[in-house]
Design a protein around this motif. Structure first.
Motif, PDB file in Angstrom:
ATOM      1  N   MET A  70      46.183  47.008  26.307  1.00  0.00           N
ATOM      2  CA  MET A  70      46.689  46.284  27.453  1.00  0.00           C
ATOM      3  C   MET A  70      45.684  46.391  28.583  1.00  0.00           C
ATOM      4  O   MET A  70      45.297  47.474  28.979  1.00  0.00           O
ATOM      5  N   THR A  71      45.231  45.295  29.113  1.00  0.00           N
ATOM      6  CA  THR A  71      44.343  45.290  30.259  1.00  0.00           C
ATOM      7  C   THR A  71      45.161  44.901  31.478  1.00  0.00           C
ATOM      8  O   THR A  71      45.864  43.898  31.478  1.00  0.00           O
ATOM      9  N   LEU A  72      45.061  45.718  32.497  1.00  0.00           N
ATOM     10  CA  LEU A  72      45.810  45.459  33.720  1.00  0.00           C
ATOM     11  C   LEU A  72      45.071  44.431  34.574  1.00  0.00           C
ATOM     12  O   LEU A  72      43.843  44.396  34.579  1.00  0.00           O
ATOM     13  N   GLU A  73      45.806  43.615  35.282  1.00  0.00           N
ATOM     14  CA  GLU A  73      45.206  42.562  36.095  1.00  0.00           C
ATOM     15  C   GLU A  73      45.372  42.863  37.577  1.00  0.00           C
ATOM     16  O   GLU A  73      46.348  43.495  37.989  1.00  0.00           O
ATOM     17  N   ASN A  74      44.418  42.388  38.376  1.00  0.00           N
ATOM     18  CA  ASN A  74      44.505  42.557  39.822  1.00  0.00           C
ATOM     19  C   ASN A  74      45.830  41.984  40.319  1.00  0.00           C
ATOM     20  O   ASN A  74      46.244  40.913  39.900  1.00  0.00           O
ATOM     21  N   GLY A  75      46.492  42.736  41.177  1.00  0.00           N
ATOM     22  CA  GLY A  75      47.769  42.312  41.740  1.00  0.00           C
ATOM     23  C   GLY A  75      48.978  42.736  40.922  1.00  0.00           C
ATOM     24  O   GLY A  75      50.096  42.707  41.410  1.00  0.00           O
ATOM     25  N   GLN A  76      48.749  43.129  39.679  1.00  0.00           N
ATOM     26  CA  GLN A  76      49.862  43.566  38.824  1.00  0.00           C
ATOM     27  C   GLN A  76      50.464  44.849  39.393  1.00  0.00           C
ATOM     28  O   GLN A  76      49.756  45.708  39.905  1.00  0.00           O
ATOM     29  N   VAL A  77      51.792  44.973  39.321  1.00  0.00           N
ATOM     30  CA  VAL A  77      52.492  46.150  39.832  1.00  0.00           C
ATOM     31  C   VAL A  77      53.065  46.925  38.655  1.00  0.00           C
ATOM     32  O   VAL A  77      53.723  46.363  37.785  1.00  0.00           O
ATOM     33  N   LEU A  78      52.811  48.230  38.642  1.00  0.00           N
ATOM     34  CA  LEU A  78      53.323  49.123  37.602  1.00  0.00           C
ATOM     35  C   LEU A  78      54.338  50.078  38.191  1.00  0.00           C
ATOM     36  O   LEU A  78      54.153  50.589  39.302  1.00  0.00           O
ATOM     37  N   GLN A  79      55.399  50.329  37.427  1.00  0.00           N
ATOM     38  CA  GLN A  79      56.435  51.283  37.811  1.00  0.00           C
ATOM     39  C   GLN A  79      57.033  50.973  39.184  1.00  0.00           C
ATOM     40  O   GLN A  79      57.481  51.877  39.888  1.00  0.00           O
ATOM     41  N   SER A  80      56.998  49.727  39.596  1.00  0.00           N
ATOM     42  CA  SER A  80      57.483  49.298  40.923  1.00  0.00           C
ATOM     43  C   SER A  80      56.850  50.121  42.032  1.00  0.00           C
ATOM     44  O   SER A  80      57.439  50.317  43.097  1.00  0.00           O
ATOM     45  N   ARG A  81      55.627  50.596  41.799  1.00  0.00           N
ATOM     46  CA  ARG A  81      54.998  51.500  42.755  1.00  0.00           C
ATOM     47  C   ARG A  81      53.513  51.235  42.964  1.00  0.00           C
ATOM     48  O   ARG A  81      53.029  51.326  44.087  1.00  0.00           O
ATOM     49  N   TYR A  82      52.769  50.949  41.903  1.00  0.00           N
ATOM     50  CA  TYR A  82      51.311  50.863  41.980  1.00  0.00           C
ATOM     51  C   TYR A  82      50.837  49.419  41.829  1.00  0.00           C
ATOM     52  O   TYR A  82      51.084  48.784  40.811  1.00  0.00           O
ATOM     53  N   ARG A  83      50.115  48.911  42.830  1.00  0.00           N
ATOM     54  CA  ARG A  83      49.547  47.563  42.758  1.00  0.00           C
ATOM     55  C   ARG A  83      48.067  47.696  42.393  1.00  0.00           C
ATOM     56  O   ARG A  83      47.296  48.339  43.104  1.00  0.00           O
ATOM     57  N   ILE A  84      47.668  47.082  41.280  1.00  0.00           N
ATOM     58  CA  ILE A  84      46.289  47.144  40.809  1.00  0.00           C
ATOM     59  C   ILE A  84      45.398  46.343  41.746  1.00  0.00           C
ATOM     60  O   ILE A  84      45.700  45.187  42.075  1.00  0.00           O
ATOM     61  N   ILE A  85      44.284  46.968  42.165  1.00  0.00           N
ATOM     62  CA  ILE A  85      43.317  46.296  43.028  1.00  0.00           C
ATOM     63  C   ILE A  85      42.114  45.839  42.208  1.00  0.00           C
ATOM     64  O   ILE A  85      41.703  44.684  42.292  1.00  0.00           O
ATOM     65  N   SER A  86      41.544  46.762  41.404  1.00  0.00           N
ATOM     66  CA  SER A  86      40.369  46.397  40.611  1.00  0.00           C
ATOM     67  C   SER A  86      40.135  47.428  39.517  1.00  0.00           C
ATOM     68  O   SER A  86      40.621  48.552  39.580  1.00  0.00           O
ATOM     69  N   LEU A  87      39.369  47.038  38.530  1.00  0.00           N
ATOM     70  CA  LEU A  87      38.938  47.926  37.459  1.00  0.00           C
ATOM     71  C   LEU A  87      37.744  48.719  37.970  1.00  0.00           C
ATOM     72  O   LEU A  87      36.770  48.138  38.465  1.00  0.00           O
ATOM     73  N   LEU A  88      37.801  50.054  37.859  1.00  0.00           N
ATOM     74  CA  LEU A  88      36.679  50.892  38.271  1.00  0.00           C
ATOM     75  C   LEU A  88      35.745  51.189  37.112  1.00  0.00           C
ATOM     76  O   LEU A  88      34.539  51.282  37.288  1.00  0.00           O
ATOM     77  N   GLY A  89      36.304  51.383  35.924  1.00  0.00           N
ATOM     78  CA  GLY A  89      35.477  51.686  34.766  1.00  0.00           C
ATOM     79  C   GLY A  89      36.301  51.699  33.501  1.00  0.00           C
ATOM     80  O   GLY A  89      37.527  51.832  33.540  1.00  0.00           O
ATOM     81  N   GLN A  90      35.607  51.533  32.381  1.00  0.00           N
ATOM     82  CA  GLN A  90      36.292  51.497  31.094  1.00  0.00           C
ATOM     83  C   GLN A  90      35.426  52.215  30.075  1.00  0.00           C
ATOM     84  O   GLN A  90      34.208  52.075  30.074  1.00  0.00           O
ATOM     85  N   GLY A  91      36.093  52.989  29.204  1.00  0.00           N
ATOM     86  CA  GLY A  91      35.379  53.728  28.177  1.00  0.00           C
ATOM     87  C   GLY A  91      36.073  53.613  26.842  1.00  0.00           C
ATOM     88  O   GLY A  91      36.944  52.756  26.655  1.00  0.00           O
ATOM     89  N   GLY A  92      35.721  54.494  25.931  1.00  0.00           N
ATOM     90  CA  GLY A  92      36.244  54.438  24.584  1.00  0.00           C
ATOM     91  C   GLY A  92      37.735  54.707  24.470  1.00  0.00           C
ATOM     92  O   GLY A  92      38.390  54.216  23.554  1.00  0.00           O
ATOM     93  N   MET A  93      38.299  55.476  25.394  1.00  0.00           N
ATOM     94  CA  MET A  93      39.712  55.845  25.282  1.00  0.00           C
ATOM     95  C   MET A  93      40.592  55.266  26.377  1.00  0.00           C
ATOM     96  O   MET A  93      41.790  55.517  26.392  1.00  0.00           O
ATOM     97  N   GLY A  94      40.003  54.535  27.316  1.00  0.00           N
ATOM     98  CA  GLY A  94      40.865  53.999  28.359  1.00  0.00           C
ATOM     99  C   GLY A  94      40.111  53.352  29.485  1.00  0.00           C
ATOM    100  O   GLY A  94      38.928  53.060  29.387  1.00  0.00           O
TER     101      GLY A  94
END
Length: 84
Positions: free
Chosen positions: A1-25
């Motif tokens: 699952m790739t999170l998108e800018n503006g997406q809200v998780l757990q009714s608490r966290y609003r995604i701003i941007s991807l900082l980095g991606q690796g083999g496990m996450g």
């Protein structure tokens, strides 16, 4: 699952941007809407096709990492405030 800018998780966290991606996450810059602070949000992204036992072990390791970091306090370590 790739999170998108503006997406809200757990009714608490609003995604701003991807900082980095690796083999496990991936790590995202996000806004904690409850505490009004900028946070880093880590997402575990297991490789497709992992057997259920390995996936369970990876989830346990992820939980253990969060729990250990939540109990450590040092200026060079991130502070864990939530886990889901």
């Amino acid at each position: 699952m790739t999170l998108e800018n503006g997406q809200v998780l757990q009714s608490r966290y609003r995604i701003i941007s991807l900082l980095g991606q690796g083999g496990m996450g991936a790590v995202y810059r996000a806004w904690d809407m409850r505490l009004d602070v900028l946070v880093a949000l880590k997402e575990m992204i297991p490789q497709p096709g992992l057997d259920p036992q390995t996936l369970t072990q990876l989830r346990q390791q992820f939980h253990q990492e969060a729990t250990i970091l939540a109990h450590l306090h040092h200026p060079h370590l991130v502070r864990v405030t939530d886990f889901f």
